[in-house]
Design an enzyme around this catalytic site. Structure first.
Site, short mmCIF file in Angstrom:
data_model
loop_
_atom_site.label_atom_id
_atom_site.label_comp_id
_atom_site.label_asym_id
_atom_site.label_seq_id
_atom_site.Cartn_x
_atom_site.Cartn_y
_atom_site.Cartn_z
N CYS A 122 -37.29 -9.48 -18.89
CA CYS A 122 -35.70 -8.50 -18.36
C CYS A 122 -34.77 -9.23 -17.05
CB CYS A 122 -35.36 -7.33 -18.60
SG CYS A 122 -35.98 -6.63 -20.24
N HIS A 268 -28.54 -4.91 -16.55
CA HIS A 268 -29.20 -5.48 -17.78
C HIS A 268 -28.74 -4.66 -18.97
CE1 HIS A 268 -32.57 -6.62 -20.20
NE2 HIS A 268 -33.09 -5.60 -20.56
N ASN A 299 -30.01 -5.98 -26.94
CA ASN A 299 -31.20 -6.02 -25.77
C ASN A 299 -31.08 -7.58 -25.77
OD1 ASN A 299 -33.32 -6.50 -23.60
ND2 ASN A 299 -34.20 -4.16 -23.95
#
Length: 343
Positions: A122, A268, A299
């Site tokens: 990520c 993020h 996500n």
């Protein structure tokens, strides 16, 4: 005395354009609940996620990247032939070699640029952005295409109550080019490998090939589960909330930017509660626009920051020239934060 000529690039680098691609299929929480014992209210309260996008067979890692890249190149006002390097951050391209970056470079008509993939979870977009900045200042490329792309639906265990609802698919891309003034600040990045087991792939690929089948996880039908991403939710949450706010502050300090000078915060998109906690810890003023793309996108790992950036600009919530703090963090555990001027 060295006989090597010094590198000669641009004085600084900046993001010139951004593009995003979200798969056509929108998946609400109700679909996730078909396989796990939970509720829409629980998912929303724990993560902030209402819907996410899942890719079709045609929406491959390469195909989504090409769509996002085309938009970023057009937004930057350059041609594909001007791209000197292509960097792709992904953990969901299943061919170990060749790098998907080479396919993307060819299919967008970029000529013969440097092209490679990176695996930084990520935080991958931040890693790619930092590499691109270095290339431009060093002089090895004038324009660099940085792509964050994931098909995490391929790595999701739909029977895992802790993670089934988290992940989505998509691609985000930016073109980084020369600048006469600082527009990408110093990167604060690093890793904490002692915590690498908190986010991981359940089964190594070679275990499927040579492993003892009796040790492999099985699904509710008794069949071997395909490798998936798993995590220790509470440990990751605590790390992100307490440690990543410190990293974000370090990035602000490194760029000489005070919280009140910030226009936009693009973390993020891992969890809405993490985002809200970071905003509170950093004491960001109310005028700072905060990306909360996770609500409708889930996500998307390396794709989450450029996708959120693209949406903020497209909807007018952020504008060209705004000063934005971006921070990515995840599997490894790795992280990268910097301050940028939005394209």
């Amino acid at each position: 005395m060295s006989k090597i000529k010094p590198s000669k690039g641009a004085p600084y680098a900046r993001i010139l354009g951004v593009g995003g691609y979200r798969p056509t299929r929108v998946v609400p929480n109700e679909v996730i609940l078909e396989k796990i014992d939970s509720s829409d209210e629980w998912i929303r309260s724990r993560s902030g996620i209402v819907t996410r996008h899942w890719a079709s067979d045609e929406e491959t890692v390469a195909a989504m990247s090409i769509e996002a890249s085309g938009k970023a190149i057009a937004d930057a006002g350059i041609t594909p032939e001007q791209i000197g390097a292509v960097i792709v951050s992904t953990v969901s391209h299943f061919k170990q070699t060749p790098a998907v970056a080479t396919e993307i470079a060819h299919r967008i008509g970029a000529g013969k640029p440097a092209a490679f993939d990176i695996s930084a979870g990520c935080a991958g977009f931040g890693y790619g952005l930092t590499l691109a900045k270095g290339m431009i200042v060093e002089g090895s490329a004038e324009h660099v295409l940085v792509i964050g792309v994931e098909r995490l639906s391929d790595l999701t265990d739909l029977e895992d109550r802790a993670t089934a609802f988290l992940f989505g698919d998509g691609a985000g891309a930016v073109v980084v080019g020369p600048s006469q003034e600082p527009a990408i600040g110093p990167t604060v990045w690093g890793s904490e490998g002692d915590k690498s087991e908190t986010i991981k792939q359940t089964v190594a690929w070679n275990d499927l090939h040579i492993g003892d089948v009796s040790t492999l996880p099985l699904d509710s039908k008794g069949e071997i589960k395909f490798p998936a991403i798993t995590q220790e939710g509470q440990a990751v949450f605590r790390w992100a909330v307490f440690e990543m706010a410190k990293v974000a502050q370090q990035a602000l300090d490194a760029a000489g930017i005070a919280p009140e000078d910030l226009d936009v915060f693009i973390p993020h998109q891992a969890n809405m509660r993490i985002i809200d906690s970071m905003v509170k810890t950093l004491k960001l003023p109310e005028h700072v626009t905060v990306a909360r793309d996770i609500e409708s996108t889930g996500n998307t790992s390396a794709a989450s920051i450029p996708l959120a950036m693209e949406r903020l600009l497209a909807t007018g919530q952020a504008k060209s020239g705004d000063t934005a703090l971006v921070i990515g963090f995840g599997a490894g555990l790795v992280y990268a934060a910097t301050v940028v001027t939005l394209p």
